[in-house]
Design a protein around this motif. Structure first.
Motif, PDB file in Angstrom:
ATOM      1  N   VAL A 201     -11.637 -17.135  -7.701  1.00 39.71           N
ATOM      2  CA  VAL A 201     -12.697 -18.059  -7.299  1.00 39.71           C
ATOM      3  C   VAL A 201     -13.192 -18.859  -8.499  1.00 39.71           C
ATOM      4  O   VAL A 201     -13.266 -20.090  -8.454  1.00 39.71           O
ATOM      5  N   VAL A 202     -13.518 -18.160  -9.581  1.00 37.18           N
ATOM      6  CA  VAL A 202     -14.080 -18.843 -10.750  1.00 37.18           C
ATOM      7  C   VAL A 202     -13.071 -19.824 -11.339  1.00 37.18           C
ATOM      8  O   VAL A 202     -13.436 -20.927 -11.732  1.00 37.18           O
TER       9      VAL A 202
ATOM     10  N   TYR B  79     -14.526 -11.271  -2.555  1.00 34.80           N
ATOM     11  CA  TYR B  79     -13.885 -12.389  -3.252  1.00 34.80           C
ATOM     12  C   TYR B  79     -13.557 -12.060  -4.705  1.00 34.80           C
ATOM     13  O   TYR B  79     -13.022 -12.904  -5.409  1.00 34.80           O
ATOM     14  N   TRP B  80     -13.862 -10.864  -5.166  1.00 40.19           N
ATOM     15  CA  TRP B  80     -13.488 -10.461  -6.516  1.00 40.19           C
ATOM     16  C   TRP B  80     -11.956 -10.404  -6.591  1.00 40.19           C
ATOM     17  O   TRP B  80     -11.290  -9.915  -5.672  1.00 40.19           O
TER      18      TRP B  80
ATOM     19  N   ILE C 206     -19.898 -13.910  -8.942  1.00 43.11           N
ATOM     20  CA  ILE C 206     -19.408 -13.786  -7.580  1.00 43.11           C
ATOM     21  C   ILE C 206     -20.092 -12.557  -7.003  1.00 43.11           C
ATOM     22  O   ILE C 206     -19.803 -11.429  -7.401  1.00 43.11           O
ATOM     23  N   GLY C 207     -21.026 -12.778  -6.105  1.00 44.37           N
ATOM     24  CA  GLY C 207     -21.801 -11.685  -5.535  1.00 44.37           C
ATOM     25  C   GLY C 207     -21.091 -10.975  -4.402  1.00 44.37           C
ATOM     26  O   GLY C 207     -21.287  -9.783  -4.192  1.00 44.37           O
TER      27      GLY C 207
ATOM     28  N   HIS D  92     -22.285 -18.314   1.516  1.00 46.07           N
ATOM     29  CA  HIS D  92     -22.582 -18.280   0.078  1.00 46.07           C
ATOM     30  C   HIS D  92     -21.981 -17.015  -0.514  1.00 46.07           C
ATOM     31  O   HIS D  92     -22.306 -15.912  -0.085  1.00 46.07           O
ATOM     32  N   ILE D  93     -21.080 -17.164  -1.504  1.00 49.26           N
ATOM     33  CA  ILE D  93     -20.436 -15.983  -2.096  1.00 49.26           C
ATOM     34  C   ILE D  93     -20.763 -15.792  -3.569  1.00 49.26           C
ATOM     35  O   ILE D  93     -20.407 -14.772  -4.153  1.00 49.26           O
ATOM     36  N   GLY D  94     -21.417 -16.765  -4.188  1.00 53.48           N
ATOM     37  CA  GLY D  94     -21.742 -16.632  -5.604  1.00 53.48           C
ATOM     38  C   GLY D  94     -22.310 -17.917  -6.154  1.00 53.48           C
ATOM     39  O   GLY D  94     -22.599 -18.857  -5.411  1.00 53.48           O
ATOM     40  N   ASN D  95     -22.444 -17.960  -7.468  1.00 51.55           N
ATOM     41  CA  ASN D  95     -23.039 -19.110  -8.156  1.00 51.55           C
ATOM     42  C   ASN D  95     -22.254 -19.444  -9.401  1.00 51.55           C
ATOM     43  O   ASN D  95     -21.621 -18.576 -10.007  1.00 51.55           O
TER      44      ASN D  95
END
Length: 143
Positions: A115-116, A110-111, A105-106, A84-87
């Motif tokens: 991803v988004v 992965y920043w 992105i928590g 799990h890397i984010g929501n």
């Protein structure tokens, strides 16, 4: 008016690198709590100045009804188990046929890796094709 989706009807959405699955209370653990206690991660979130606990995050996860509000966890597909890397969220007004989306992105690794941009496409397909919405809004903050 858009049709209602029952929680059991929610799909798992897949992209090349990620899978979006409806987040459950049991997906909330120490890793998620660390994200929500990190000021750099939360600086643009509504949760920014709130004390976070596992219970408060589980309450947040439970606040999504999977009819007009959706919370999908973003998981990396090339890891076993999935990481799990984010929501990504979608909150809808089904009567008006519109919605607002947001993402977090928590996992800082992965920043800057688009991803988004990748997962947004699948969320928009879900919003327009499945929920039959007409308009989705979203935004981002710049430093």
């Amino acid at each position: 008016m858009a049709p209602s989706k029952a929680p059991a009807d929610l799909p798992v959405l897949s992209t090349k690198r990620f899978v979006l699955k409806p987040l459950q209370k049991n997906d909330v653990g120490g890793r998620y709590l660390e994200w929500m206690r990190d000021e750099e991660i939360t600086r643009f979130l509504y949760a920014q100045h709130r004390e976070q606990t596992i219970e408060s995050i589980q309450e947040y996860v439970s606040s999504f009804d999977n009819i007009s509000s959706f919370l999908f966890g973003i998981f990396v597909t090339d890891t076993k188990p999935l990481v799990h890397i984010g929501n990504i969220t979608l909150r809808c007004n089904l009567t008006l046929g519109n919605g607002m989306m947001g993402a977090m992105i928590g996992d800082k690794e992965y920043w800057g890796h688009a991803v988004v941009l990748e997962v947004r496409e699948k969320l928009l397909e879900f919003a327009f094709d499945t929920l039959e919405l007409f308009k989705i809004s979203g935004g981002c903050a710049a430093t």
